[in-house]
Design an enzyme around this catalytic site. Structure first.
Site, short mmCIF file in Angstrom:
data_model
loop_
_atom_site.label_atom_id
_atom_site.label_comp_id
_atom_site.label_asym_id
_atom_site.label_seq_id
_atom_site.Cartn_x
_atom_site.Cartn_y
_atom_site.Cartn_z
N ASP A 48 -37.21 -13.81 -26.35
CA ASP A 48 -38.09 -14.82 -25.64
C ASP A 48 -37.28 -15.90 -24.64
O ASP A 48 -37.95 -16.72 -24.20
CB ASP A 48 -38.99 -15.46 -26.58
CG ASP A 48 -40.33 -15.87 -26.03
OD1 ASP A 48 -40.45 -15.81 -24.44
OD2 ASP A 48 -41.37 -16.16 -26.47
N LYS A 70 -38.17 -21.14 -30.59
CA LYS A 70 -37.80 -20.79 -29.48
C LYS A 70 -38.13 -22.06 -28.68
O LYS A 70 -37.22 -22.05 -27.48
CB LYS A 70 -38.01 -19.41 -29.16
CG LYS A 70 -39.33 -19.37 -28.74
CD LYS A 70 -39.91 -19.32 -27.28
CE LYS A 70 -41.43 -19.50 -27.26
NZ LYS A 70 -41.94 -19.40 -25.86
N TRP A 91 -52.80 -19.73 -22.14
CA TRP A 91 -52.70 -18.66 -22.77
C TRP A 91 -53.93 -18.03 -23.33
O TRP A 91 -54.19 -16.88 -23.25
CB TRP A 91 -51.73 -18.76 -24.11
CG TRP A 91 -51.30 -17.61 -24.53
CD1 TRP A 91 -51.06 -17.21 -25.68
CD2 TRP A 91 -50.53 -16.63 -23.95
NE1 TRP A 91 -50.68 -15.98 -26.21
CE2 TRP A 91 -50.16 -15.57 -25.03
CE3 TRP A 91 -50.25 -16.22 -22.43
CZ2 TRP A 91 -49.51 -14.22 -24.65
CZ3 TRP A 91 -49.62 -14.77 -22.17
CH2 TRP A 91 -49.30 -13.99 -23.50
#
Length: 318
Positions: free
Chosen positions: A237, A185, A11
Site C-alpha cells: 500500500d 502504513k 471511501w
C-alpha cells in the site's frame, strides 16, 4: 447480496458506488446533518462518485438491520460509539466488513477487536484493506486488495462476491498482521509527506524499507506473521500512501512541516498515538513511528526528528 454501507465519506461512498455497480443490492447509510450525507441528499454526488438514481440513501437504522452484510467506513475513533448504536438497535447475525485503517487511541485495540467486544457475538467481522484511491478506481484503474477474517466461510463469500475486473481480492490469513500493517502504513505516509516537505524525496526508499522492518517486528511481537508487513496491507500500500498525490496522510505530513493546515481526515495522526501504546506494551522499538509521534504530539522539530533517525547507532540491516 443485500448490503448497507455505513459512512458517506470519500471511501464509504465509493464502496457503495462500487458494490452497486457490480450488481449488489446496496443502500448507503449516513447521519442527517453531517456534511457528507447532506451533500448526497441534495445532489447525489460528492464530486468523486455519483450515486445511481435508484440506489437508496437513508438515515434510517432499519436499512442496516435489514441487510445481510454491513460495511462500515467511518473515522476509526468513532467506531466504538457506532457499535454502541448498532448494539442498541439490536444488530445480530450480520457479516460486518470494516473498511477503515486505524487503531483506537488509549487502548491500542484493533478495529475488529472493538466490534467483537461491543456487538452481539452472532455478528461475524471481516476487514477490507489494501491499496487504492477513489480517484483511480472510478477511472477503472485496477488494484489488488485483501479481505481477512477469522471466519473462513465469511472470507470466502466476500472475496467471491466483491471481486471484479477493477478490484482483485486476495484471501488474508493473518488478521493481526493485516490490521496492524494497514493502520501503520498511514503513519509511514505522514513521514513520507514530511520528507516531501523538506525536498528529501530520494529518502523514501529507505523509509519504505526501514518502515516495513519496524512494523514487521511489532506484528511478530503481537502474535502475527511478520511477513504480513511485506504484503498488500502495508508495503503493498506504500505507492498509494507514500507517493500518491491523493494520499491524505502524505499530504498532511507535507503541509505540517511547511506550517500549513490540512482540513481532511489523516488517520495516521491518531494511529501513531495508539502505536506508541503498543510499542510500550510489547516492548518493540519503532523509531520512525516514534519520530512522527514526537513531532505531532511533543512539539519536536520535524527536521531534528528526521535527523535523529539518521544519527541512530550503526547496525546490521537485518
Amino acid at each position: 447480496m443485500k448490503i448497507t454501507v455505513i459512512g458517506c465519506g470519500r471511501w464509504g461512498s465509493f464502496i457503495a458506488y462500487y458494490l452497486d455497480k457490480i450488481g449488489h443490492d446496496v443502500t448507503l447509510y449516513g447521519m442527517e446533518g453531517t456534511p457528507h450525507y447532506d451533500t448526497f441528499v441534495k445532489t447525489r454526488t460528492n464530486g468523486l462518485v455519483t450515486l445511481r438514481e435508484g440506489m437508496p440513501l437513508t438515515n434510517d437504522m432499519a436499512a442496516v438491520l435489514a441487510a445481510e452484510t454491513v460495511v462500515i467506513s467511518v473515522n476509526s475513533q468513532g467506531l466504538r460509539s457506532l457499535c454502541g448504536e448498532l448494539r442498541e438497535a439490536g444488530l445480530k447475525d450480520k457479516r460486518i466488513v470494516l473498511c477503515m485503517k486505524g487503531l483506537e487511541i488509549g487502548t491500542g485495540m484493533r478495529l475488529s477487536q472493538i466490534v467483537e467486544e461491543n456487538l452481539d457475538p452472532s455478528n461475524r467481522v471481516a476487514v477490507w484493506i489494501g491499496p487504492g484511491h477513489v480517484q483511480e478506481f472510478v477511472r477503472e484503474i485496477p488494484n489488488c486488495m485483501v479481505i481477512d477474517s477469522q471466519y473462513d466461510d465469511v472470507k470466502k463469500k466476500l472475496v467471491e462476491e466483491f471481486s471484479s475486473p477493477v478490484i482483485r481480492f486476495y484471501y488474508g490469513s493473518d488478521l493481526i498482521g493485516n490490521e496492524i500493517g494497514a493502520a501503520a502504513k498511514n503513519v509511514i505516509g505522514i513521514a513520507a509527506g514530511m520528507l516531501d516537505g523538506f525536498g528529501l524525496r530520494s529518502l523514501k526508499g529507505a523509509l519504505m524499507s526501514r518502515g516495513t522492518r519496524e512494523i514487521s517486528r511489532l506484528i511478530k511481537a503481537m502474535g502475527g506473521n511478520e511477513l504480513s508487513a511485506y504484503g498488500l496491507c502495508h508495503l503493498g500500500d506504500y505507492e498509494a500512501t507514500v507517493f500518491s498525490e491523493f494520499s491524505h496522510n502524505r499530504r498532511f505530513g507535507e503541509l505540517y512541516v511547511k506550517g500549513e493546515s490540512f482540513d481532511q481526515l489523516a488517520e495516521g495522526y491518531y494511529t501513531v498515538k495508539a502505536m506508541m501504546t503498543l510499542a510500550e506494551r510489547y516492548q518493540v522499538e519503532l523509531p520512525i513511528c516514534s519520530a512522527v509521534y514526537a513531532v505531532l504530539y511533543e512539539n519536536a522539530s520535524p527536521k531534528e526528528a528526521l535527523q535523529q533517525l539518521f544519527e541512530r547507532s550503526l547496525k546490521m540491516e537485518f
